[in-house]
Write a protein that holds these residues in place. Structure first.
Motif, PDB file in Angstrom:
ATOM      1  N   LYS A 214       0.403  -1.226  -0.171  1.00 58.82           N
ATOM      2  CA  LYS A 214      -0.072  -0.532  -0.173  1.00 58.82           C
ATOM      3  C   LYS A 214       0.943   1.475  -0.070  1.00 58.82           C
ATOM      4  CE  LYS A 214      -4.554   2.076   0.430  1.00 58.82           C
ATOM      5  NZ  LYS A 214      -5.122   2.206  -0.230  1.00 58.82           N
ATOM      6  N   TYR A 215       2.249   1.101   0.860  1.00 64.88           N
ATOM      7  CA  TYR A 215       2.946   2.511   1.370  1.00 64.88           C
ATOM      8  C   TYR A 215       3.474   3.376  -0.747  1.00 64.88           C
ATOM      9  CZ  TYR A 215       5.108   5.638   3.782  1.00 64.88           C
ATOM     10  OH  TYR A 215       6.132   7.100   4.210  1.00 64.88           O
ATOM     11  N   GLY A 216       4.381   1.609  -1.130  1.00 65.64           N
ATOM     12  CA  GLY A 216       4.945   1.394  -2.382  1.00 65.64           C
ATOM     13  C   GLY A 216       3.986   2.253  -3.596  1.00 65.64           C
ATOM     14  N   GLY A 217       2.792   1.265  -3.236  1.00 64.18           N
ATOM     15  CA  GLY A 217       1.864   1.877  -4.150  1.00 64.18           C
ATOM     16  C   GLY A 217       0.919   3.112  -5.128  1.00 64.18           C
ATOM     17  N   THR A 218       0.988   4.161  -3.094  1.00 60.18           N
ATOM     18  CA  THR A 218       1.344   4.841  -2.997  1.00 60.18           C
ATOM     19  C   THR A 218       2.172   5.975  -3.140  1.00 60.18           C
ATOM     20  OG1 THR A 218       0.503   5.445  -0.540  1.00 60.18           O
ATOM     21  CG2 THR A 218      -1.150   4.427  -2.042  1.00 60.18           C
ATOM     22  N   GLY A 219       2.946   5.554  -3.744  1.00 58.38           N
ATOM     23  CA  GLY A 219       4.309   6.148  -4.248  1.00 58.38           C
ATOM     24  C   GLY A 219       5.573   6.806  -2.927  1.00 58.38           C
ATOM     25  N   GLY A 220       5.553   5.635  -1.870  1.00 60.20           N
ATOM     26  CA  GLY A 220       6.703   5.252  -0.965  1.00 60.20           C
ATOM     27  C   GLY A 220       7.730   5.051  -1.457  1.00 60.20           C
TER      28      GLY A 220
ATOM     29  N   THR B 283       6.284  -3.094 -10.319  1.00 61.75           N
ATOM     30  CA  THR B 283       8.041  -3.840 -10.409  1.00 61.75           C
ATOM     31  C   THR B 283       8.866  -2.484 -10.332  1.00 61.75           C
ATOM     32  OG1 THR B 283       7.181  -2.373 -12.620  1.00 61.75           O
ATOM     33  CG2 THR B 283       7.149  -5.587 -12.210  1.00 61.75           C
ATOM     34  N   GLU B 284       8.132  -1.005 -10.017  1.00 58.68           N
ATOM     35  CA  GLU B 284       8.908   0.167  -9.575  1.00 58.68           C
ATOM     36  C   GLU B 284       8.519   0.388  -8.366  1.00 58.68           C
ATOM     37  OE1 GLU B 284       6.595   3.525 -10.537  1.00 58.68           O
ATOM     38  OE2 GLU B 284       6.323   3.214 -12.550  1.00 58.68           O
ATOM     39  N   PHE B 285       8.687  -0.724  -7.279  1.00 59.37           N
ATOM     40  CA  PHE B 285       8.996  -0.597  -6.444  1.00 59.37           C
ATOM     41  C   PHE B 285       9.606  -2.116  -5.968  1.00 59.37           C
ATOM     42  CE2 PHE B 285       5.762  -0.469  -5.938  1.00 59.37           C
ATOM     43  CZ  PHE B 285       4.808  -1.467  -4.047  1.00 59.37           C
ATOM     44  N   PHE B 286       9.410  -3.168  -6.573  1.00 61.05           N
ATOM     45  CA  PHE B 286       9.893  -4.518  -5.960  1.00 61.05           C
ATOM     46  C   PHE B 286      11.559  -5.168  -7.398  1.00 61.05           C
ATOM     47  CE2 PHE B 286       9.696  -9.056  -5.380  1.00 61.05           C
ATOM     48  CZ  PHE B 286       8.783  -9.365  -4.262  1.00 61.05           C
ATOM     49  N   ASN B 287      12.109  -5.378  -7.116  1.00 62.43           N
ATOM     50  CA  ASN B 287      12.931  -5.917  -7.510  1.00 62.43           C
ATOM     51  C   ASN B 287      13.726  -7.646  -6.925  1.00 62.43           C
ATOM     52  OD1 ASN B 287      16.467  -6.419  -6.941  1.00 62.43           O
ATOM     53  ND2 ASN B 287      16.251  -4.465  -7.684  1.00 62.43           N
ATOM     54  N   ILE B 288      13.902  -7.729  -7.632  1.00 66.17           N
ATOM     55  CA  ILE B 288      14.378  -9.514  -7.906  1.00 66.17           C
ATOM     56  C   ILE B 288      15.248 -10.365  -7.838  1.00 66.17           C
ATOM     57  CG2 ILE B 288      11.903 -10.095  -7.930  1.00 66.17           C
ATOM     58  CD1 ILE B 288      12.588 -11.522 -10.884  1.00 66.17           C
ATOM     59  N   ASP B 289      15.973  -9.066  -8.812  1.00 65.67           N
ATOM     60  CA  ASP B 289      17.973  -9.198  -9.100  1.00 65.67           C
ATOM     61  C   ASP B 289      18.656  -9.216  -8.466  1.00 65.67           C
ATOM     62  OD1 ASP B 289      16.898  -9.384 -11.911  1.00 65.67           O
ATOM     63  OD2 ASP B 289      16.412  -6.837 -11.901  1.00 65.67           O
TER      64      ASP B 289
ATOM     65  N   ASN C 287       9.093 -15.729 -11.915  1.00 67.08           N
ATOM     66  CA  ASN C 287       9.652 -15.586 -12.765  1.00 67.08           C
ATOM     67  C   ASN C 287       7.729 -15.356 -14.226  1.00 67.08           C
ATOM     68  OD1 ASN C 287       6.913 -17.346 -12.688  1.00 67.08           O
ATOM     69  ND2 ASN C 287       7.351 -19.440 -13.728  1.00 67.08           N
ATOM     70  N   LYS C 288       6.643 -14.245 -12.928  1.00 68.31           N
ATOM     71  CA  LYS C 288       5.993 -13.613 -13.107  1.00 68.31           C
ATOM     72  C   LYS C 288       6.426 -12.551 -13.311  1.00 68.31           C
ATOM     73  CE  LYS C 288       1.780 -16.659 -12.392  1.00 68.31           C
ATOM     74  NZ  LYS C 288       0.172 -15.997 -11.884  1.00 68.31           N
ATOM     75  N   TYR C 289       7.924 -12.448 -13.067  1.00 66.54           N
ATOM     76  CA  TYR C 289       7.969 -10.529 -13.320  1.00 66.54           C
ATOM     77  C   TYR C 289       8.129 -10.841 -14.808  1.00 66.54           C
ATOM     78  CZ  TYR C 289      11.058  -6.453 -11.353  1.00 66.54           C
ATOM     79  OH  TYR C 289      11.605  -5.444 -11.043  1.00 66.54           O
ATOM     80  N   PRO C 290       7.853  -9.387 -15.036  1.00 64.16           N
ATOM     81  CA  PRO C 290       8.198  -8.121 -16.426  1.00 64.16           C
ATOM     82  C   PRO C 290       9.433  -8.266 -17.300  1.00 64.16           C
ATOM     83  CG  PRO C 290       7.195  -7.460 -15.623  1.00 64.16           C
ATOM     84  CD  PRO C 290       7.187  -7.799 -14.187  1.00 64.16           C
ATOM     85  N   ASP C 291       9.714  -9.373 -18.099  1.00 62.70           N
ATOM     86  CA  ASP C 291      10.841 -10.289 -18.950  1.00 62.70           C
ATOM     87  C   ASP C 291      12.262 -10.295 -17.965  1.00 62.70           C
ATOM     88  OD1 ASP C 291      10.454  -8.550 -21.242  1.00 62.70           O
ATOM     89  OD2 ASP C 291      11.200  -6.380 -19.904  1.00 62.70           O
TER      90      ASP C 291
END
Length: 361
Positions: free
Chosen positions: A98-104, A316-322, A353-357
Motif C-alpha cells: 500500500k505504501y509503495g503503491g501510493t508513491g512511498g 515493478t517500480e518498487f519491487f526488486n528480484i535481481d 517468473n511472472k516478473y516482466p522480462d
C-alpha cells in the motif's frame, strides 16, 4: 492525539539515540569495523524473532556487515523507512504494498515470513454455529483485522473465489488497530472472528476464544512479511543488501536443516528470548500456524496480493528480484556441491517468473 504525539516523541528519541551511537561507531570503527552497516525496523509488537536475522548473525561479520534491529510501532515503520531514518524493515506485506503503491520511497527485495496467521472466534458464536470452521457458513458474521492486514486480503479473496460469498456484503470486516484490541473485541462480542498474528494465538485461546484454523488453510504458504528498504539507500548501497541476503540465504539453510535443539539454544542466547518460546514459535507444528521463513522475494505471490489493492503504480517500480538472484547465484558458486541452494534457485524460478522480462533460467 496525546498518545500519538507521545509515541512520535518516543520514536524520535529512539532513532536519535541509535543514530548517535552509529555515528560514534563509524568514527571508532573506520579502520577495523564492518564496512557496511544497516539499521532495520520491526514491529514493536508481534513477530519477536525472525530466524533469518537471528541466524544471519553467524555470517554478518564474514560479509563485512553490521546489522541493527530496532522496534517501532507498525504505522510508523514505513514513514521512518521512506525518509531514511532506518535503512530497511520487515513487516507484513500489505503495508509496504500500500505504501509503495501510493508513491512511498521504499523497495521490496526479499522475503521474511510466509503464512503464520490464524483465525479464532467468539465462543458463543462458535457454539451457535457448529459448522463455523467452514467459511461457507460465515454469512452475517463480522471479522476483525488490523489496518492493511494481509489476513484481510487473503480471506476476502478466498471468500469470493472459493465460497461464493461477497466480502463486506455477506461478511463484514471491522478494522481495529492493535492485536490485543482485536482479541478483546471478539471476546466481548463486538466482532465474531479475528484473524490474528502467530504471537497472539495462545493469548486468544487463554481468553476463551475458539480456535478455528490457520490462514494457510485458505491459501497455502501465502506471502506474508517481506524485507523492504529505503529506495535511495538500496540504490546507492546495493552491495550492503546483497551481502545481507547472502547471509540470510545461508541462515535459511541452517534454519531448515540444522539441529533444532542446538539452533533453539543459540537463538535464545543471542535474542534473549526463552528457549521454549523459540521452539514453539519456529518448530512446533501445532503452533507455527503454517509459518515459514524464506528470503526469496516471491514476486508472483506478492503480485497476486497487489492486484487486489487496485493501485495504479506498477509493482515493478518498487519491487526488486535481481539483487536476491545475484546473491543466490554467488552462494551457489561458493558452495557448488550443495543441493539445498540449487533447490532454492528452483524455488526462485517458480515463484518469480511472472516478473516482466524475467531473464533467469
Amino acid at each position: 492525539m496525546k498518545k500519538r504525539i507521545r509515541n512520535q516523541i518516543l520514536v524520535f528519541i529512539t532513532l536519535s539515540a541509535i543514530l548517535a551511537v552509529s555515528c560514534k561507531e563509524k568514527k571508532s570503527e573506520t579502520l577495523s569495523g564492518p564496512r557496511y552497516s544497516l539499521t532495520f525496523a520491526k514491529g514493536a509488537s508481534g513477530h519477536a524473532l525472525n530466524p533469518l536475522f537471528e541466524l544471519g548473525k553467524r555470517y554478518y561479520a564474514e560479509y563485512d556487515l553490521q546489522v541493527n534491529v530496532i522496534p517501532l510501532e507498525r504505522e510508523q515503520i514505513f514513514e521512518s523507512e521512506s525518509i531514511g531514518k532506518v535503512d530497511g524493515a520487515y513487516n507484513d506485506l500489505a503495508f509496504p504494498l500500500k505504501y509503495g503503491g501510493t508513491g512511498g520511497n521504499i523497495v521490496i527485495y526479499g522475503g521474511a515470513m510466509n503464512g503464520g496467521m490464524a483465525l479464532l472466534a467468539n465462543p458463543k458464536v462458535a457454539a451457535q454455529n457448529p459448522d463455523i470452521k467452514n467459511p461457507a457458513n460465515w454469512k452475517g458474521l463480522t471479522i476483525t483485522v488490523q489496518p492493511f492486514s494481509i489476513g484481510e486480503i487473503i480471506s476476502k479473496a478466498a471468500l469470493k473465489t472459493t465460497y461464493n460469498l461477497e466480502p463486506e456484503k455477506d461478511v463484514k470486516y471491522k478494522i481495529i488497530q492493535g492485536q490485543p484490541e482485536e482479541l478483546a473485541a471478539v471476546q466481548k462480542g463486538n466482532a465474531d472472528i479475528v484473524i490474528i498474528g502467530p504471537d497472539f494465538v495462545e493469548t486468544g485461546k487463554n481468553m476463551g476464544l475458539t480456535y478455528l484454523f490457520p490462514l494457510v488453510s485458505l491459501e497455502n504458504d501465502y506471502v506474508c512479511c517481506r524485507q523492504t528498504a529505503n529506495c535511495d539507500k538500496f540504490k546507492n548501497e546495493t552491495e550492503a543488501y546483497l551481502r545481507l541476503l547472502k547471509a540470510h540465504i545461508r541462515a535459511f539453510k541452517d534454519y531448515k536443516t540444522g539441529d533444532k535443539q542446538a539452533l533453539v539454544k543459540e537463538m535464545s542466547g543471542t535474542s534473549g528470548v526463552d528457549e521454549d518460546w523459540v521452539y514453539d514459535y519456529l518448530y512446533d507444528l501445532e503452533k507455527t500456524q503454517g509459518r515459514s521463513h524464506n528470503p526469496d522475494p516471491n514476486y508472483n505471490g506478492s503480485l497476486a496480493v497487489y492486484e487486489t489493492l487496485e493501485l495504479e503504480r506498477p509493482l515493478t517500480e518498487f519491487f526488486n528480484i535481481d539483487v536476491y538472484a545475484q546473491a543466490l547465484t554467488e552462494i551457489k558458486k561458493e558452495f557448488p556441491k550443495d543441493s539445498f541452494y540449487k533447490e532454492m534457485w528452483d524455488f526462485f524460478i517458480a515463484h518469480n517468473n511472472k516478473y516482466p522480462d524475467f531473464k533467469y533460467k
